[in-house]
Design an enzyme around this catalytic site. Sequence first.
Site, PDB file in Angstrom:
ATOM      1  N   CYS A 177     -40.096 -26.124  32.076  1.00 54.53           N
ATOM      2  CA  CYS A 177     -40.351 -26.671  30.750  1.00 54.53           C
ATOM      3  C   CYS A 177     -41.130 -25.666  29.907  1.00 54.53           C
ATOM      4  CB  CYS A 177     -41.110 -27.990  30.868  1.00 54.53           C
ATOM      5  SG  CYS A 177     -42.707 -27.852  31.709  1.00 54.53           S
ATOM      6  N   ALA A 206     -44.488 -24.776  31.145  1.00 54.68           N
ATOM      7  CA  ALA A 206     -44.461 -23.805  32.252  1.00 54.68           C
ATOM      8  C   ALA A 206     -44.399 -22.386  31.705  1.00 54.68           C
ATOM      9  CB  ALA A 206     -43.263 -24.069  33.155  1.00 54.68           C
ATOM     10  N   ARG A 265     -47.783 -18.934  40.573  1.00 57.46           N
ATOM     11  CA  ARG A 265     -47.143 -17.636  40.332  1.00 57.46           C
ATOM     12  C   ARG A 265     -48.021 -16.508  40.869  1.00 57.46           C
ATOM     13  NH1 ARG A 265     -42.849 -16.567  36.864  1.00 57.46           N
ATOM     14  NH2 ARG A 265     -43.751 -14.739  35.920  1.00 57.46           N
ATOM     15  N   HIS A 273     -42.676 -19.448  26.114  1.00 54.12           N
ATOM     16  CA  HIS A 273     -43.029 -18.036  25.882  1.00 54.12           C
ATOM     17  C   HIS A 273     -43.165 -17.808  24.377  1.00 54.12           C
ATOM     18  CE1 HIS A 273     -40.168 -17.303  29.564  1.00 54.12           C
ATOM     19  NE2 HIS A 273     -41.345 -17.758  29.965  1.00 54.12           N
TER      20      HIS A 273
END
Lengths: 495, 485
Positions: free
Chosen positions: B46, B49, B80, B187
Amino acid sequence: MSDILPERISIEGYTHKDMTVEKVPASCEFRPRDPHLVPAANRSVVVNPSRTCMPLGAIWAVMGLNRAIPFVQGAQGCTTYVRYTFARIFREPGSVATASFHEDAAVFGGRRNVVDGLRNLVVRYWPSVIGVVTTCSSEIIGDDMENFIKAAKKKLREEIGDERADGIEIVLINTPSFVGSQVEGYNRAAQSFVGSISRKTGKPSGKVNIIPGMIYPGDIREIKYILREMGIEPTVLFDISDTLDAPLHPPKSLPYYPAGGTTIEEIRGMGDATATFAIQTSAGEAGARLLEKKCGVQYLPGPMPVGVAHTDAFVTAVAQATGREIPRSVIDDRGRLVDTMADTLHYTMMGKVAVFGDPDTVIGLTRFVCELGMTPVAVMTGTGTKTFEDNINAILEEYRDIFVEEPKVFNNGDLFEFEEYLRGVKKLNLIIGHSKGVDIAAECGVPLIRAGFPIYDRFGYQKKSIVGYRGSELLLYEIVNTIMGHHYPAAQLEQ
Amino acid sequence: MPLTNLKCNKCLPERGDHIYIHDAQNPVIPACNIKTLPGDMTERGCAFAGARGVIGGPIVDTIDMVHAPVGCAWYTWGTRRHLSDLYPYVAPGQLANSSFNRRFCVVTDMKEENVVFGGVKKLKESCFESIRLFPEAKAVIIYTTCTTGLIGDDVQAVARQVEKETGIPVFTAESPGCSGVSQSKGHHDFNIQFYRQIRALRERRPELAMQEEEKTPYDVCLIGEYNMDWDLRMIRPLLERLGLRIVSVFTGNERIENLIKMPDVKMNIVHCQRSAEYIADMVKDGYDIPFIRASFFGIEQTSMALRKAAARFGLEEKAEEIIAEETARIEDALDFYRRKLSGKKVAIYVGGPRLWHWIKPMEELGMEVIMGACTFAHDDDYEKINERHKGGMLVIDAPNEFEIEEAIMDLKPDLFLTGLKEKYLIRKMGIPTVNSHSYEKGPYAGFAGFINFARDIYQGIYAPVWKFQDGIAAPGRLAQGGEEK
């Protein structure tokens, strides 16, 4: 910071082992954390939670059914993060479908996502079961999920015919993530499946229902072993022991479905069983109680059979409910556990241990470490329950006279307050809990015994068992061997 | 027509627009960056994320305040592999076991009553408390999620108030999971919002910008590099030996004070051109700072990156010197892996840019990319993919799991490069995999990193396990093991 690389890089490459990453301090010097803000009860913010959200528990449950696919009515992250977690824990494929919930759904409602989504899922995958799992977003906007599913079924009937459409069970599980934790998500899944599928025909099957809760494939296999030794065929709802621990046999047909898992017929038949055991009360009680109310199947709550007394209670309850005897083989398993406890007592007695994780796991582990003569100096669950403290205090009361220190109990705590407390504990021997405790254990210079949800930084824990006499014995080996390896010089271990 | 469809999609003709067999003479751009079909077994994450996990997570000295129910924070805690060297103290003289950005997970833990009555008060308290609890943090980043986005909490007002009262910069990243098509939206959101906020912060507090006397003619930023498994340890020395000064990395192992100085450099080098070219574009428009695109995967591309960067500063000779030295260093190992891997067929399923980052490196190892798939690629990613591949590759945009299974069955690659969630499915089909997001045993970037990459590929393909996958070679019916359950 720059590495001096060798003149020639060998075929082994150049990795972390070759690097020295110098740690840079984030502040000039150590400053203790503000003591007023350390207890979770004193703050709004949660730091290092030992729990996650409800949908994960519900999705976990659906993964334990035969040819089943969870369908998550939420944003893509709600499926992807859960799949990611399962991949880390089980190292197995885990198929979860997304409703692909976006702004338009948030504004106009998620009806189209359910209706089209279930259709798209069915025409490619032909599952036997779909567990529809809701999330924060669909619950906040107030999606009328029952009606959406009805509309989806209608559409499916039109496209693929009544018979094929009606052959697919679609079960709704409401799991808004701002309530409860993964434990309650699993609990609600049990309630939903029992509520919508189980039936009483009036013909007793002689079977026993097991709602295992969020325990691992190895644990489920151990529970089945005990029941089979007693001559009882269990129905395990939800049985992840094959679906999330599948062999590598390249599939001959697609799509890939792992073998195993509880079938719809088995869930239907749960209404004719002799009794239902919720191994983890907080993750199964709702289903077991509903089945008792709906079909009159006797509900027998935990406790999770870790250690001698809890396993005694479990096998006795099974024997009483079914009229079966406890067989010699199981009594011998018990004898072997007790024998090992006798052999290891000098390493465990008066040891100090901290235990954390989901409530039922922690209750089971706490009793077992007490049986080993250890002092559970700190006991923490991130998922608070009404009964947790009473349960733990009852155990502590029973063993208080052999403790070397007064235990501290955290109900609904977070790992931040837990770790700050442990830093003040002198001569701690061991921490038992899940993988989120790795840093705490390393910083306290104490080994971590991995148990509970989640374990993702080692192999094989999902196949091990900590339940029953045999699982407890294996856990005891790990406890005692870890203590020997960490706290004793080799010379003391030679005889 | 290069567009095609797969058998599993016979009831979903619209998927045909997303799938093509690349033809260099007649390149197509598939339908991409559009919403996933409901009911899909997607790998997509999503927007949250993308913002919290990918871009915000690697920043090392901030409090990442996730304004959400507990799950969104829990899933982004230490997942991550964006590593860092900045560690908090846990006792006098003792640093923590994990770096600051991975050690703590901070969340407002929204409950039902907060959803009903609003979560602003809880967020404000949480910010103040966290700043008191973690004095080593230099800033706070507040992330919104589906829950707090939908109930409409005014997080910017909270940020302003907390900053005013504490003097600690407070950023906001409003990128609820249900916004946008995939993590790629997150992003983008983070890039835009962060750029605007550092710009405003520099106006409010000019002392946070780099002072004129500190600047050098060789100052650069490395943008879109997240330090997966210490990739930066491979990339950074190359650029520094060239004579460049890396003022800031957006965002791998980076301190917030350096990120505020992003507009003070002479040039930006953009590595991940999907997740971070947005901010490079904005810095170019706002501050007239040019950027170059670079890839640090493989020998040819890393060399090219150094040459491109050097050309801007008149450092060409130095670049050639470094390339010669580094190539010599890995020559023998590279030869070994070329011999072993030559002729192998590889499939790649990654987020977006890594597919085109990796086509050339795979060819350098003598391998052929026969299939590629992207989770969140846009048009420009597919253009780059098409430019770099000679043709004949099956390409799938935002695949459904079944599509991947079918492609594997049909194409039988020798290796599949993919992420954690898909790799176990692919292994069950008897195909080796290498984790392409967080790596198996990285770093994979730069010259020496490429040997690590080649080694992990070799380990995957040459592991003896694969010869056991067809079961016991016993005669007749002896080894059939009965019917499957």
